[in-house]
Design a protein around this motif. Structure first.
Motif, short mmCIF file in Angstrom:
data_model
loop_
_atom_site.label_atom_id
_atom_site.label_comp_id
_atom_site.label_asym_id
_atom_site.label_seq_id
_atom_site.Cartn_x
_atom_site.Cartn_y
_atom_site.Cartn_z
N GLU A 1 0.81 -1.21 0.00
CA GLU A 1 0.00 0.00 0.00
C GLU A 1 0.84 1.26 0.00
O GLU A 1 0.39 2.32 -0.44
CB GLU A 1 -0.93 -0.01 1.22
CG GLU A 1 -1.92 -1.18 1.20
CD GLU A 1 -2.71 -1.26 2.49
OE1 GLU A 1 -2.38 -0.51 3.43
OE2 GLU A 1 -3.66 -2.07 2.54
N ALA A 2 2.09 1.16 0.49
CA ALA A 2 2.99 2.31 0.51
C ALA A 2 3.81 2.41 -0.76
O ALA A 2 4.68 3.29 -0.86
CB ALA A 2 3.90 2.24 1.73
N GLY A 3 3.57 1.52 -1.73
CA GLY A 3 4.32 1.56 -2.97
C GLY A 3 5.70 0.94 -2.87
O GLY A 3 6.53 1.16 -3.77
N ILE A 4 5.94 0.18 -1.81
CA ILE A 4 7.24 -0.46 -1.61
C ILE A 4 7.17 -1.90 -2.13
O ILE A 4 6.20 -2.61 -1.88
CB ILE A 4 7.64 -0.46 -0.12
CG1 ILE A 4 7.73 0.99 0.39
CG2 ILE A 4 8.95 -1.20 0.10
CD1 ILE A 4 7.97 1.09 1.87
N THR A 5 8.21 -2.32 -2.82
CA THR A 5 8.26 -3.68 -3.35
C THR A 5 8.49 -4.68 -2.22
O THR A 5 9.44 -4.54 -1.44
CB THR A 5 9.37 -3.83 -4.39
OG1 THR A 5 9.14 -2.91 -5.47
CG2 THR A 5 9.43 -5.24 -4.94
N GLN A 6 7.61 -5.66 -2.14
CA GLN A 6 7.74 -6.74 -1.16
C GLN A 6 8.00 -8.05 -1.90
O GLN A 6 7.44 -8.29 -2.98
CB GLN A 6 6.46 -6.88 -0.32
CG GLN A 6 6.13 -5.67 0.53
CD GLN A 6 7.01 -5.56 1.76
OE1 GLN A 6 7.79 -6.45 2.06
NE2 GLN A 6 6.88 -4.45 2.47
N TRP A 7 8.85 -8.88 -1.29
CA TRP A 7 9.22 -10.15 -1.90
C TRP A 7 8.66 -11.30 -1.06
O TRP A 7 8.77 -11.29 0.15
CB TRP A 7 10.74 -10.29 -2.01
CG TRP A 7 11.36 -9.24 -2.91
CD1 TRP A 7 11.73 -7.99 -2.56
CD2 TRP A 7 11.61 -9.37 -4.30
NE1 TRP A 7 12.24 -7.31 -3.63
CE2 TRP A 7 12.17 -8.15 -4.73
CE3 TRP A 7 11.44 -10.39 -5.24
CZ2 TRP A 7 12.56 -7.91 -6.04
CZ3 TRP A 7 11.81 -10.17 -6.54
CH2 TRP A 7 12.36 -8.95 -6.94
N VAL A 8 8.07 -12.27 -1.75
CA VAL A 8 7.48 -13.41 -1.05
C VAL A 8 7.99 -14.71 -1.67
O VAL A 8 8.28 -14.77 -2.87
CB VAL A 8 5.93 -13.37 -1.12
CG1 VAL A 8 5.39 -12.14 -0.40
CG2 VAL A 8 5.45 -13.40 -2.56
N ALA A 9 8.10 -15.75 -0.83
CA ALA A 9 8.58 -17.06 -1.31
C ALA A 9 7.47 -17.78 -2.06
O ALA A 9 6.32 -17.80 -1.63
CB ALA A 9 9.05 -17.90 -0.13
N GLN A 10 7.83 -18.36 -3.20
CA GLN A 10 6.87 -19.13 -3.99
C GLN A 10 6.93 -20.62 -3.69
O GLN A 10 6.00 -21.35 -3.99
CB GLN A 10 7.13 -18.90 -5.48
CG GLN A 10 6.91 -17.48 -5.93
CD GLN A 10 7.24 -17.29 -7.40
OE1 GLN A 10 7.96 -18.09 -8.00
NE2 GLN A 10 6.73 -16.22 -7.99
N GLY A 11 8.04 -21.08 -3.11
CA GLY A 11 8.21 -22.51 -2.90
C GLY A 11 8.60 -23.21 -4.18
O GLY A 11 8.88 -22.58 -5.21
N GLY A 12 8.63 -24.54 -4.14
CA GLY A 12 9.05 -25.29 -5.31
C GLY A 12 8.35 -26.63 -5.41
O GLY A 12 7.82 -27.15 -4.42
N GLN B 1 17.21 -5.45 -0.49
CA GLN B 1 16.61 -5.26 0.83
C GLN B 1 16.95 -6.38 1.80
O GLN B 1 16.98 -6.16 3.01
CB GLN B 1 15.09 -5.16 0.70
CG GLN B 1 14.61 -4.01 -0.18
CD GLN B 1 14.31 -4.48 -1.58
OE1 GLN B 1 15.15 -5.12 -2.20
NE2 GLN B 1 13.12 -4.16 -2.07
N GLU B 2 17.20 -7.56 1.29
CA GLU B 2 17.38 -8.69 2.19
C GLU B 2 18.73 -8.63 2.90
O GLU B 2 19.71 -8.08 2.39
CB GLU B 2 17.24 -10.01 1.43
CG GLU B 2 18.33 -10.30 0.43
CD GLU B 2 18.13 -11.63 -0.26
OE1 GLU B 2 17.91 -12.63 0.46
OE2 GLU B 2 18.20 -11.68 -1.50
N SER B 3 18.74 -9.22 4.09
CA SER B 3 19.96 -9.27 4.88
C SER B 3 20.92 -10.31 4.29
O SER B 3 20.49 -11.29 3.67
CB SER B 3 19.63 -9.64 6.33
OG SER B 3 20.80 -9.84 7.07
#
Length: 526
Positions: free
Chosen positions: A427-438, A512-514
């Motif tokens: 909602e803030a226009g920030i790109t979020q990354w999510v795991a899709q699995g395999g 963004q990720e650590s």
């Protein structure tokens, strides 16, 4: 010898005649056919009486494993050209067998059922290890406060040994309450990723007087709600097969990211199952579960579903299906909680047949682990492979997919956060990354564990690898590997090692990720 007025000096010489060097060139055991193949010498060995003592112990253990507890053993040395030929003369004596088992103490379980839990029968050759296995089985029933099994000695070398089984039945009801706190953080600053943990277990022991139990279990956290009620019996129609009948309802909310209150999806699983297992052999267990389940994935927007590569027409749709899941487990480890030597193997395959609208799927998982002592250090490795036989990856429910990342797979990534990743704008226009699995998964872990000063503190160097793909045909295609290198510490406690691990990624997919992840938990990674 020279002498003077003020001092004297003496010189002496010691001469040792070593004699002729002797070798052990041949060993023969006569008197019982089971010992004929115990000793094979490929080349002559320097002779010593320590070798004879070791051979006598080997013969003694072999005879006792066959029920000959009082053998008479002596050796004869025959001089040959290069040394000695040893002939062992064995008088096995009488065979000692298991006699009757007398039950003493308080229990409402029929004696006939208790006898079925024993690992021996009347007339079997005496084996002390079978006595220990029997005690372990009776204690595993979890209905007795005290269990002991002892041989009744008459003071003579009897050929039949009777046993005395003493049991004391526990209180029929037991209530356990759990209250805890869980922290999940992607850096060393303790931030939002926390949750309370509340749980309770009620156990009713021996309700049908068949060494059975009824267990009601409830667990609640910020992310999960779980309820189950199960009936456990060590017998199936008086046959020695452990039986489980279980009903359950489980809801899990997967957050978008660590500390986020926004759910990526909410998974609901409800159903019942029947499980049958056999552990008649010392190191192996075979089991099979089958039942009926409803699965639903909800609270997912179309944008999030696309990021997870999940079919939008399956959102908020409750899918009923039948399932069957056979499992085989081989355990050759020297210690369950803190293994230092041995191997384990696990294989499981789960077939799922939906009752409407969707196609069937089969989920395969294979796992192998090995522990090798190298002086004071322990080298350990584990390999896992998994594959889901289903044509359309997007039709696989998110909870049924394979994921990597976390304290027990790739320790440079947060739990279940390994690529492939999908993205969306919040909602803030920030790109979020999510795991899709395999649909296909390959995971390898290597560790070297070494003591730090005095036990029980150990250090660990580890290397983790992983591969997660939607199509098994691309599993060997060139790509950056999922890998993490790190260090850890173990503090061994009676309930297992307290473990701290920190791992660094080889590559980051997003800025963004650590570059690292750390974990504090109980138990080894594998």
């Amino acid at each position: 010898v020279s002498q003077s007025r003020y001092h004297e000096r003496y010189c002496s010489e010691l001469v040792v005649d070593e004699g002729k060097q002797r070798f052990l060139v041949e060993v023969e055991a006569v008197g019982h056919e089971s010992c004929a193949d115990l000793f094979k010498i490929n080349k002559p060995n320097p002779f010593s009486f320590d070798l004879l003592a070791q051979q006598e112990l080997i013969i003694l253990n072999r005879m006792r494993s066959l029920g000959f507890l009082y053998p008479k053993i002596h050796y004869e040395l025959q001089e040959v050209e290069q040394g000695y030929r040893v002939v062992w003369h064995i008088d096995p004596g009488v065979t000692v067998t298991f006699g009757k088992t007398i039950v003493r103490g308080y229990t409402t379980v029929p004696t006939a059922l208790l006898h079925k839990a024993l690992s021996y029968k009347v007339g079997d050759p005496w084996d002390k290890e079978k006595v220990q296995i029997s005690v372990g089985r009776l204690r595993a029933l979890d209905i007795f406060e005290r269990v002991s099994l002892q041989a009744l000695h008459t003071g003579t070398k009897q050929s039949v040994r009777d046993l005395l089984l003493t049991v004391q039945e526990d209180d029929p009801f037991e209530v356990k309450v759990r209250l805890g706190y869980q922290q999940v953080s992607k850096n060393f600053a303790f931030k939002k990723g926390s949750s309370y943990k509340v749980g309770s277990t009620v156990v009713w022991k021996n309700p049908l007087k068949k060494a059975d139990t009824v267990v009601v279990d409830v667990n609640v956290t910020r992310f999960e709600r779980g309820f189950s009620c199960s009936y456990n019996s060590p017998f199936l129609f008086d046959a020695p097969f452990s039986t489980l009948i279980k009903g359950y309802a489980h809801t899990y909310m997967q957050p978008v990211s660590v500390g986020s209150r926004k759910p990526l999806y909410e998974a609901v699983q409800q159903g019942f199952l029947v499980g049958i297992s056999s552990a008649q052999k010392k190191h192996s267990t075979m089991s099979c579960s089958f039942g009926f389940e409803w699965m639903e994935t909800k609270n997912v927007s179309e944008q999030l579903a696309q990021a997870m590569h999940f079919k939008t027409d399956l959102i908020d749709k409750k899918i009923p299906y039948l399932f069957i899941e056979p499992t085989i487990f081989l355990d050759l480890l020297n210690d369950k909680l803190n293994p230092t030597q041995g191997i384990f193997l696990l294989g499981t395959i789960k077939g799922m047949l939906p009752l409407k609208d969707s196609s069937y799927s089969v989920k395969l998982l294979l796992e192998e682990g090995t522990f090798v002592p190298l002086g004071p250090c322990i080298f350990a490795h584990r390999i896992r492979f998994g594959h889901i036989f289903k044509k359309d990856f997007s039709a696989i429910m998110p909870p049924e997919r394979f994921y990597l990342g976390g304290a027990n797979s790739l320790r440079g990534y947060q739990t279940d956060k390994c690529p492939p990743l999908g993205s969306f704008l919040d909602e803030a226009g920030i790109t979020q990354w999510v795991a899709q699995g395999g649909k296909s998964m390959l995971n390898a872990n290597l560790e070297v564990r070494f003591p730090l000063g005095k036990r029980p503190v150990y250090g660990v160097l580890f290397q983790d690898f992983g591969l997660l793909v939607e199509d098994i045909h691309t599993i060997l295609s060139p790509k950056k590997p999922l890998a993490a290198t790190g260090i850890g510490f173990r503090y061994v406690t009676p309930v297992g090692p307290l473990r701290f691990d920190i791992g660094w990624k080889w590559h980051k997919q997003t800025e963004q990720e650590s570059s690292y992840a750390w974990f504090l938990t109980f138990g080894h990674a594998f």
